[in-house]
Design an enzyme around this catalytic site. Structure first.
Site, PDB file in Angstrom:
ATOM      1  N   ASP A 193       0.864  -1.192   0.000  1.00 54.77           N
ATOM      2  CA  ASP A 193       0.000   0.000   0.000  1.00 54.77           C
ATOM      3  C   ASP A 193       0.894   1.233   0.000  1.00 54.77           C
ATOM      4  O   ASP A 193       2.120   1.124  -0.144  1.00 54.77           O
ATOM      5  CB  ASP A 193      -0.957  -0.024   1.205  1.00 54.77           C
ATOM      6  N   HIS A 209      -3.048   3.238  -4.675  1.00 53.72           N
ATOM      7  CA  HIS A 209      -2.439   2.717  -3.428  1.00 53.72           C
ATOM      8  C   HIS A 209      -1.012   2.224  -3.677  1.00 53.72           C
ATOM      9  O   HIS A 209      -0.575   1.253  -3.057  1.00 53.72           O
ATOM     10  CB  HIS A 209      -3.300   1.603  -2.825  1.00 53.72           C
ATOM     11  N   GLU A 266     -10.083   2.746  -4.843  1.00 55.10           N
ATOM     12  CA  GLU A 266      -9.745   4.155  -4.584  1.00 55.10           C
ATOM     13  C   GLU A 266      -8.619   4.666  -5.481  1.00 55.10           C
ATOM     14  O   GLU A 266      -7.729   5.371  -5.008  1.00 55.10           O
ATOM     15  CB  GLU A 266      -9.329   4.324  -3.108  1.00 55.10           C
TER      16      GLU A 266
HETATM   17  C1  ACM Z   1     -10.892  -0.101   0.961  1.00 49.79           C
HETATM   18  O1  ACM Z   1     -11.341   0.039   2.108  1.00 49.79           O
HETATM   19  N1  ACM Z   1     -10.394   0.938   0.315  1.00 49.79           N
HETATM   20  C2  ACM Z   1     -10.872  -1.380   0.305  1.00 49.79           C
END
Ligand code: ACM
Length: 548
Positions: A196, A269, A336
């Site tokens: 991440d 991410h 995201e």
């Molecule tokens: C997430 O909570 N962005 C998977």
């Protein structure tokens, strides 16, 4: 002398254990019946565990756990000839006929012997867990077990727990402990969030800077990320799991019939990756730092840029991942991914034009399809968070919904198989109380009762006849505010115990009041046995406290 005699009698009594009642098993079994014979089986260390050669490791697992839990050390005997059948002991044997539900087990106890019968490896592990739950915890010479007949199998094929080891990393010993928690609760999947913005936690050979640079951040945010001004601890933080450690964990999980699904989160991410290799970003001349704060979406650039070097990177990284994890599924994140960095980058726009991609959502789909096709060529199926369904993706991938019911319904209606992990109530990083003094967590109220009573199949999906598209559920454990093992335990227990029943038992078998009793009888003694912590006020913070 007399006192010695009395002490000896008391000691004898103390070493005589009684099994738990089968009604206290969590998650609630499908069928339990009590044979008429009142005579118990009396377990002692002279008795063997008889097993089929294929499942020697599981027989050892049972032996070790009985020893740890009761002090009784049984011997192990391979079932090479059926003449053994009349001997007193514990039998691990396949169920016949074989056309039974996946993961099914039967547990039969009579005066003569104990039989754990299984449909498959997972069935055997599930049967072992129910048997271990019947065993008392303590030090005994013998344990009396009343006759019982259990037939049991799960409601959903996918029953998972996730753990984020990026925001905070945990030692191998805790990852194993977490896998033991899963096995006890009859989960079958550990979703390991390994990369991440705040760190890259898996050893990579082809791209060593992912570890030398990407695995470490300069410091970490203190307090809630919405607090202003932001404060940092000034301490370098990080680490990663070596391939040897990952192998050890995967094997440990395999003995317990747990599939380990790794997640490499792309194309957003990815800040740790672009900190290590800025040439993969939309601004190759920038020195990116590994993120030191939380909630990066849209606030800082963390996306991979579409270029040949990036696609080569993805192939090589995922090839190393595939080689490490026998799981049939690989999780590619996909959540995201802010589109603004791609919008602002002329090179990305040229790439999109060349490929005929009409917008950034189509580019996101292009990334996911690229890696899903590559994984398919290696015999793996792709899982991604529900945003992978924003564009026009083919339905051979599996959608993991972290939104509301809406995204689960959309994905199932399009034909995707869906793993339902809705933020409400399956995010265990959210508060489990409304107590202002509760330990720091993500805002939101996901109390135990909400986890217990949630039906992973939304009503609209039942109405559309698409129930079989929901293949299971999972709770997600993001660790921004879980800096140590005790805090993770506090956030997952007893909610994970509730989730196990939500995913295993059919709604007709569930009853919250009865479940609360079983938490006391079965779960809390285990948390203590494991030296784990848990949220003690769970019964007080129920759904009636939900803000209006
Ligand atoms: C997430 O909570 N962005 C998977």
């Amino acid at each position: 002398m007399k006192r010695l005699f009395i002490t000896a009698i008391i000691l004898c009594i103390c070493l005589f254990g009684m099994a738990q009642n089968a009604n206290s098993i969590i998650p609630k079994p499908a069928f339990i019946s009590y044979p008429h014979s009142p005579e118990p089986f009396v377990l002692n260390s002279n008795q063997p565990i008889f097993y089929e050669a294929t499942y020697e490791l599981q027989a050892q697992y049972l032996q070790e756990n009985i020893a740890k839990q009761t002090g009784i050390v049984l011997s192990l005997k391979k079932r090479i000839d059926l003449n053994n059948e009349s001997a007193v002991g514990i039998y691990l044997v396949p169920i016949k006929p074989f056309n039974q539900p996946a993961e099914k087990y039967e547990l039969n106890v009579n005066r003569q012997n104990i039989a754990i019968q299984y449909h498959d490896l997972r069935g055997l592990i599930n049967g072992i867990q129910s048997f271990l739950q019947l065993m008392p915890i303590g030090q005994f010479n013998v344990v009396k077990i009343s006759p019982i007949h259990i037939e049991d199998y799960p409601r959903f094929p996918y029953r998972g727990m996730h753990l984020d080891v990026v925001r905070h990393i945990f030692p191998v010993s805790y990852i194993k402990k977490y896998i033991d928690y899963l096995a006890f609760h009859k989960f079958n999947t550990f979703h390991w969030h390994l990369t991440d913005d705040q760190g890259w936690r898996i050893e990579m050979n082809a791209y060593p800077k992912l570890n030398t640079i990407g695995s470490y951040r300069n410091e970490t945010l203190i307090g809630h990320f919405k607090e202003s001004p932001a404060q940092y601890d000034g301490t370098r933080y990080g680490g990663f799991y070596t391939k040897a450690e990952i192998n050890e964990i995967v094997q440990y999980a395999a003995i317990r019939a747990i599939t380990v699904i790794p997640e490499i989160d792309i194309p957003g991410h990815s800040r740790a990756a672009i900190a290590a290799y800025p040439e993969l970003s939309t601004k190759p001349d920038t020195i990116w730092n590994v993120a030191t704060t939380w909630g990066m979406y849209n606030r800082q650039n963390n996306v991979l840029a579409p270029k040949p070097a990036t696609f080569k990177f993805l192939e090589k990284v995922f090839d190393e991942v595939v080689a490490l994890f026998p799981s049939p599924y690989i999780h590619v994140g996909g959540d995201e991914c802010s589109k603004i960095w791609w919008k602002q980058d002329p090179a990305t726009q040229v790439f999109m034009k060349q490929k005929g991609l009409k917008n950034e959502t189509a580019l996101q789909t292009y990334f996911i399809e690229f890696i899903a096709n590559h994984l398919k060529s290696k015999g793996k199926q792709t899982i991604g968070w529900h945003e992978i369904n924003e564009g026009d993706l083919d339905t051979s991938t599996i959608v993991m919904n972290w939104g509301t019911e809406k995204q689960a319904i959309e994905a199932a209606s399009k034909g995707f198989n869906v793993i339902n992990t809705p933020g409400k109530p399956f995010y265990f990083d959210h508060y489990q109380s409304l107590d202002p003094k509760d330990s720091l967590a993500i805002h939101g109220y996901n109390p135990l009762e909400a986890v217990y009573n949630y039906n992973p199949i939304p009503a609209a999906i039942i109405q559309k006849g698409l129930s079989n598209k929901i293949i299971g559920g999972q709770a997600n454990v993001w660790t921004e505010y879980m800096g140590n093992e005790k805090k993770v335990d506090y956030m997952i227990f007893p909610r994970m115990t509730a989730l196990s029943e939500t995913l295993w038992s059919i709604p007709e078998k569930k009853n919250y009041v009865d479940f609360l009793k079983r938490i006391e009888q079965t779960a809390i003694p285990r948390y203590l046995f494991w030296n784990s912590s848990w949220f003690k006020d769970y019964a007080k913070w129920d759904l009636s406290k939900l803000p209006k």
